[in-house]
Write a protein that holds these residues in place. Structure first.
Motif, PDB file in Angstrom:
ATOM      1  N   VAL A 194       0.832  -1.213   0.000  1.00  0.00           N
ATOM      2  CA  VAL A 194       0.000   0.000   0.000  1.00  0.00           C
ATOM      3  C   VAL A 194       0.866   1.261   0.000  1.00  0.00           C
ATOM      4  CG1 VAL A 194      -1.602   1.344   1.431  1.00  0.00           C
ATOM      5  CG2 VAL A 194      -2.060  -1.068   0.972  1.00  0.00           C
ATOM      6  N   ILE A 195       1.930   1.256   0.809  1.00  0.00           N
ATOM      7  CA  ILE A 195       2.828   2.418   0.855  1.00  0.00           C
ATOM      8  C   ILE A 195       3.443   2.665  -0.516  1.00  0.00           C
ATOM      9  CG2 ILE A 195       5.035   3.261   1.784  1.00  0.00           C
ATOM     10  CD1 ILE A 195       2.991   3.403   3.877  1.00  0.00           C
ATOM     11  N   GLY A 196       3.915   1.600  -1.152  1.00  0.00           N
ATOM     12  CA  GLY A 196       4.540   1.741  -2.466  1.00  0.00           C
ATOM     13  C   GLY A 196       3.554   2.234  -3.509  1.00  0.00           C
ATOM     14  N   ILE A 197       2.333   1.682  -3.478  1.00  0.00           N
ATOM     15  CA  ILE A 197       1.321   2.092  -4.454  1.00  0.00           C
ATOM     16  C   ILE A 197       1.016   3.577  -4.277  1.00  0.00           C
ATOM     17  CG2 ILE A 197      -1.102   1.869  -5.144  1.00  0.00           C
ATOM     18  CD1 ILE A 197      -0.914  -1.107  -4.388  1.00  0.00           C
ATOM     19  N   ILE A 198       0.842   3.995  -3.025  1.00  0.00           N
ATOM     20  CA  ILE A 198       0.406   5.376  -2.798  1.00  0.00           C
ATOM     21  C   ILE A 198       1.576   6.357  -2.824  1.00  0.00           C
ATOM     22  CG2 ILE A 198      -0.719   6.935  -1.160  1.00  0.00           C
ATOM     23  CD1 ILE A 198      -2.493   4.594  -0.326  1.00  0.00           C
ATOM     24  N   ILE A 199       2.645   6.057  -2.109  1.00  0.00           N
ATOM     25  CA  ILE A 199       3.714   7.053  -1.989  1.00  0.00           C
ATOM     26  C   ILE A 199       4.770   6.924  -3.080  1.00  0.00           C
ATOM     27  CG2 ILE A 199       5.484   8.053  -0.499  1.00  0.00           C
ATOM     28  CD1 ILE A 199       3.719   7.381   1.846  1.00  0.00           C
ATOM     29  N   GLY A 200       5.271   5.726  -3.324  1.00  0.00           N
ATOM     30  CA  GLY A 200       6.237   5.617  -4.414  1.00  0.00           C
ATOM     31  C   GLY A 200       7.177   4.459  -4.245  1.00  0.00           C
ATOM     32  N   LEU A 201       7.934   4.200  -5.305  1.00  0.00           N
ATOM     33  CA  LEU A 201       8.779   3.016  -5.348  1.00  0.00           C
ATOM     34  C   LEU A 201       9.962   3.105  -4.381  1.00  0.00           C
ATOM     35  CD1 LEU A 201       8.969   0.327  -6.832  1.00  0.00           C
ATOM     36  CD2 LEU A 201      10.386   1.441  -8.537  1.00  0.00           C
ATOM     37  N   SER A 202      10.621   4.267  -4.324  1.00  0.00           N
ATOM     38  CA  SER A 202      11.820   4.331  -3.478  1.00  0.00           C
ATOM     39  C   SER A 202      11.429   4.277  -2.005  1.00  0.00           C
ATOM     40  CB  SER A 202      12.664   5.567  -3.794  1.00  0.00           C
ATOM     41  OG  SER A 202      11.870   6.688  -3.912  1.00  0.00           O
ATOM     42  N   TYR A 203      10.376   4.998  -1.639  1.00  0.00           N
ATOM     43  CA  TYR A 203       9.883   4.951  -0.259  1.00  0.00           C
ATOM     44  C   TYR A 203       9.378   3.541   0.056  1.00  0.00           C
ATOM     45  CZ  TYR A 203       7.876   7.064   3.945  1.00  0.00           C
ATOM     46  OH  TYR A 203       7.588   7.411   5.231  1.00  0.00           O
ATOM     47  N   GLY A 204       8.643   2.956  -0.882  1.00  0.00           N
ATOM     48  CA  GLY A 204       8.128   1.597  -0.715  1.00  0.00           C
ATOM     49  C   GLY A 204       9.261   0.589  -0.557  1.00  0.00           C
ATOM     50  N   ALA A 205      10.330   0.774  -1.361  1.00  0.00           N
ATOM     51  CA  ALA A 205      11.466  -0.151  -1.292  1.00  0.00           C
ATOM     52  C   ALA A 205      12.100  -0.089   0.092  1.00  0.00           C
ATOM     53  CB  ALA A 205      12.493   0.184  -2.376  1.00  0.00           C
ATOM     54  N   GLY A 206      12.171   1.105   0.669  1.00  0.00           N
ATOM     55  CA  GLY A 206      12.710   1.264   2.015  1.00  0.00           C
ATOM     56  C   GLY A 206      11.930   0.418   3.013  1.00  0.00           C
ATOM     57  N   ILE A 207      10.594   0.475   2.909  1.00  0.00           N
ATOM     58  CA  ILE A 207       9.731  -0.290   3.809  1.00  0.00           C
ATOM     59  C   ILE A 207       9.886  -1.784   3.534  1.00  0.00           C
ATOM     60  CG2 ILE A 207       7.337  -0.635   4.584  1.00  0.00           C
ATOM     61  CD1 ILE A 207       7.593   2.177   4.980  1.00  0.00           C
ATOM     62  N   ILE A 208      10.058  -2.141   2.253  1.00  0.00           N
ATOM     63  CA  ILE A 208      10.229  -3.557   1.897  1.00  0.00           C
ATOM     64  C   ILE A 208      11.519  -4.091   2.519  1.00  0.00           C
ATOM     65  CG2 ILE A 208      10.623  -5.186   0.004  1.00  0.00           C
ATOM     66  CD1 ILE A 208       8.877  -3.366  -1.747  1.00  0.00           C
ATOM     67  N   PHE A 209      12.618  -3.315   2.394  1.00  0.00           N
ATOM     68  CA  PHE A 209      13.893  -3.742   2.982  1.00  0.00           C
ATOM     69  C   PHE A 209      13.736  -3.958   4.485  1.00  0.00           C
ATOM     70  CE2 PHE A 209      16.117  -1.271  -0.570  1.00  0.00           C
ATOM     71  CZ  PHE A 209      16.282  -2.414  -1.325  1.00  0.00           C
ATOM     72  N   LYS A 210      13.032  -3.025   5.118  1.00  0.00           N
ATOM     73  CA  LYS A 210      12.862  -3.087   6.569  1.00  0.00           C
ATOM     74  C   LYS A 210      12.078  -4.352   6.939  1.00  0.00           C
ATOM     75  CE  LYS A 210      11.337  -0.070  10.312  1.00  0.00           C
ATOM     76  NZ  LYS A 210       9.940  -0.519  10.530  1.00  0.00           N
ATOM     77  N   ALA A 211      10.959  -4.570   6.230  1.00  0.00           N
ATOM     78  CA  ALA A 211      10.122  -5.744   6.515  1.00  0.00           C
ATOM     79  C   ALA A 211      10.901  -7.033   6.261  1.00  0.00           C
ATOM     80  CB  ALA A 211       8.866  -5.703   5.661  1.00  0.00           C
ATOM     81  N   ALA A 212      11.734  -7.023   5.210  1.00  0.00           N
ATOM     82  CA  ALA A 212      12.505  -8.222   4.872  1.00  0.00           C
ATOM     83  C   ALA A 212      13.546  -8.501   5.957  1.00  0.00           C
ATOM     84  CB  ALA A 212      13.186  -8.038   3.517  1.00  0.00           C
ATOM     85  N   LYS A 213      14.179  -7.447   6.437  1.00  0.00           N
ATOM     86  CA  LYS A 213      15.190  -7.608   7.494  1.00  0.00           C
ATOM     87  C   LYS A 213      14.565  -8.197   8.750  1.00  0.00           C
ATOM     88  CE  LYS A 213      19.049  -4.638   6.443  1.00  0.00           C
ATOM     89  NZ  LYS A 213      18.861  -3.307   5.860  1.00  0.00           N
ATOM     90  N   GLU A 214      13.307  -7.790   9.003  1.00  0.00           N
ATOM     91  CA  GLU A 214      12.629  -8.301  10.196  1.00  0.00           C
ATOM     92  C   GLU A 214      12.010  -9.672   9.933  1.00  0.00           C
ATOM     93  OE1 GLU A 214       9.984  -5.065  10.869  1.00  0.00           O
ATOM     94  OE2 GLU A 214      11.573  -3.735  11.583  1.00  0.00           O
ATOM     95  N   ASN A 215      12.323 -10.229   8.733  1.00  0.00           N
ATOM     96  CA  ASN A 215      11.843 -11.565   8.365  1.00  0.00           C
ATOM     97  C   ASN A 215      10.333 -11.712   8.367  1.00  0.00           C
ATOM     98  OD1 ASN A 215      14.024 -13.137   7.601  1.00  0.00           O
ATOM     99  ND2 ASN A 215      14.730 -13.237   9.736  1.00  0.00           N
ATOM    100  N   LYS A 216       9.654 -10.611   8.031  1.00  0.00           N
ATOM    101  CA  LYS A 216       8.198 -10.678   8.025  1.00  0.00           C
ATOM    102  C   LYS A 216       7.674 -11.208   6.695  1.00  0.00           C
ATOM    103  CE  LYS A 216       7.132  -6.896  11.193  1.00  0.00           C
ATOM    104  NZ  LYS A 216       6.928  -5.441  11.107  1.00  0.00           N
ATOM    105  N   LEU A 217       8.522 -11.167   5.677  1.00  0.00           N
ATOM    106  CA  LEU A 217       8.043 -11.531   4.339  1.00  0.00           C
ATOM    107  C   LEU A 217       8.843 -12.691   3.791  1.00  0.00           C
ATOM    108  CD1 LEU A 217       7.929  -7.938   2.840  1.00  0.00           C
ATOM    109  CD2 LEU A 217       6.029  -9.204   3.805  1.00  0.00           C
ATOM    110  N   SER A 218       8.177 -13.566   3.040  1.00  0.00           N
ATOM    111  CA  SER A 218       8.918 -14.608   2.336  1.00  0.00           C
ATOM    112  C   SER A 218       9.506 -13.979   1.087  1.00  0.00           C
ATOM    113  CB  SER A 218       7.982 -15.751   1.956  1.00  0.00           C
ATOM    114  OG  SER A 218       7.165 -15.354   0.879  1.00  0.00           O
ATOM    115  N   LYS A 219      10.483 -14.661   0.509  1.00  0.00           N
ATOM    116  CA  LYS A 219      11.091 -14.118  -0.701  1.00  0.00           C
ATOM    117  C   LYS A 219      10.074 -13.996  -1.821  1.00  0.00           C
ATOM    118  CE  LYS A 219      15.173 -15.960   0.878  1.00  0.00           C
ATOM    119  NZ  LYS A 219      15.656 -17.341   1.018  1.00  0.00           N
ATOM    120  N   LYS A 220       9.171 -14.959  -1.868  1.00  0.00           N
ATOM    121  CA  LYS A 220       8.147 -14.887  -2.910  1.00  0.00           C
ATOM    122  C   LYS A 220       7.273 -13.643  -2.705  1.00  0.00           C
ATOM    123  CE  LYS A 220       4.322 -17.342  -4.963  1.00  0.00           C
ATOM    124  NZ  LYS A 220       3.430 -18.491  -4.945  1.00  0.00           N
TER     125      LYS A 220
END
Lengths: 150, 145
Positions: free
Chosen positions: A64-90
């Motif tokens: 939702v963040i990426g869709i609304i705010i943008g790719l670079s901001y969204g990527a930041g949140i994705i990196f954070k979520a990935a580091k916290e192991n909240k998301l699978s690679k898929k």
């Protein structure tokens, strides 16, 4: 030569003004959305929706963040979520596929709407197509083996 | 301040205005030079030559040949550069709509592909998907609008 110079000066200034009138209010609205924590609520709303793509519900927020705010901001949140192991690679890959097709949708749509294109048509086509593609990709992509090093 | 909904304060509005002006400035910085360049090209035979060269390809999307310039700028630079080219060329609303949907899916390839790669997707597949969506949506808009 002088005519071209005049044409370019007047024309480009008018175009900038035309777009500023639409983009500035949109950006104000986006800041308000962030501060009333509406984005979190929208993300909550989307938790059941991301299950259609076979994603964990935690995927909804970066999506939702990426869709609304943008790719670079969204990527930041994705990196954070990935580091916290909240998301699978898929999940990560599917979110990114969705986002490369549709990100910063309000800002981009506003810019084209300033030129006279229907905002509803652009926005709905973009979101619907990105969703359909992500759905197809979710059926095709297997959980990758290799490590993702962020 | 009487304007207080949740954590929305005067500062929210200030930040919004700032980012709006920032976007406008980013846009102006790219769009104005492109506008000048394209306007000058219009007064030389170069634009006509580009238009003739790309007319068959762009014709598939119901676009004139010079629209190739818009797609190239949007993909290699960013949307603002594409907008600069759109507004300096004389395009119809339908042509702008076709370009808008194509560019929505596929733009700023160098910067955005680098981001997707950092997350772990291959550059080729990201570019192929985005171009594919752009081509299909462009064909659909040309056909339906």
């Amino acid at each position: 030569m002088l005519d071209a110079l005049k044409e370019a000066t007047v024309g480009s200034m008018q175009s900038v003004k035309q777009i500023a009138i639409i983009v500035i209010p949109i950006m104000v609205v986006m800041e308000i959305l962030k501060d009333v924590e509406l984005l979190d609520r929208i993300a909550d709303l989307f938790s059941p929706v991301v299950r259609i793509f076979g994603m964990r519900k935690e995927s909804a927020f970066p999506l939702v963040i990426g869709i609304i705010i943008g790719l670079s901001y969204g990527a930041g949140i994705i990196f954070k979520a990935a580091k916290e192991n909240k998301l699978s690679k898929k999940d990560l890959y599917l979110i990114t596929y969705f986002l490369v097709a549709a990100h910063a949708v309000f800002e981009d749509t506003a810019i084209f709407a300033a030129l006279g294109v229907s905002a509803v048509l652009l926005l709905s086509t973009r979101l619907a197509v990105a969703a359909m593609f992500t759905f197809l990709a979710s059926k095709v992509i297997k959980e990758p083996e290799k490590e993702v090093n962020l | 301040m009487s304007l207080q909904f949740g954590s929305v304060t005067f500062d929210t509005l200030r930040r919004g205005l700032k980012s709006g002006i920032d976007v406008t400035w980013q846009l102006a910085k790219v769009m104005i030079p492109i506008y000048f360049i394209v306007t000058f090209l219009k007064h030389t035979p170069i634009l006509g030559a580009i238009a003739r060269l790309f007319a068959p390809l762009m014709g598939i999307f119901g676009l004139p040949g010079e629209a190739a310039l818009v797609l190239v700028l949007g993909n290699l630079v960013n949307l603002y550069a594409a907008i600069g080219a759109i507004v300096s060329l004389s395009l119809s609303l339908k042509e702008i709509a076709v370009l808008a949907i194509m560019l929505s899916f596929c733009h700023s390839l160098p910067v955005e592909t680098a981001l997707a790669k950092k997350i772990g997707l291959s550059a080729i597949s990201v570019i192929a998907v985005r171009m594919g969506l752009a081509v299909l949506s462009g064909l659909a808009f040309n056909f339906l609008l």
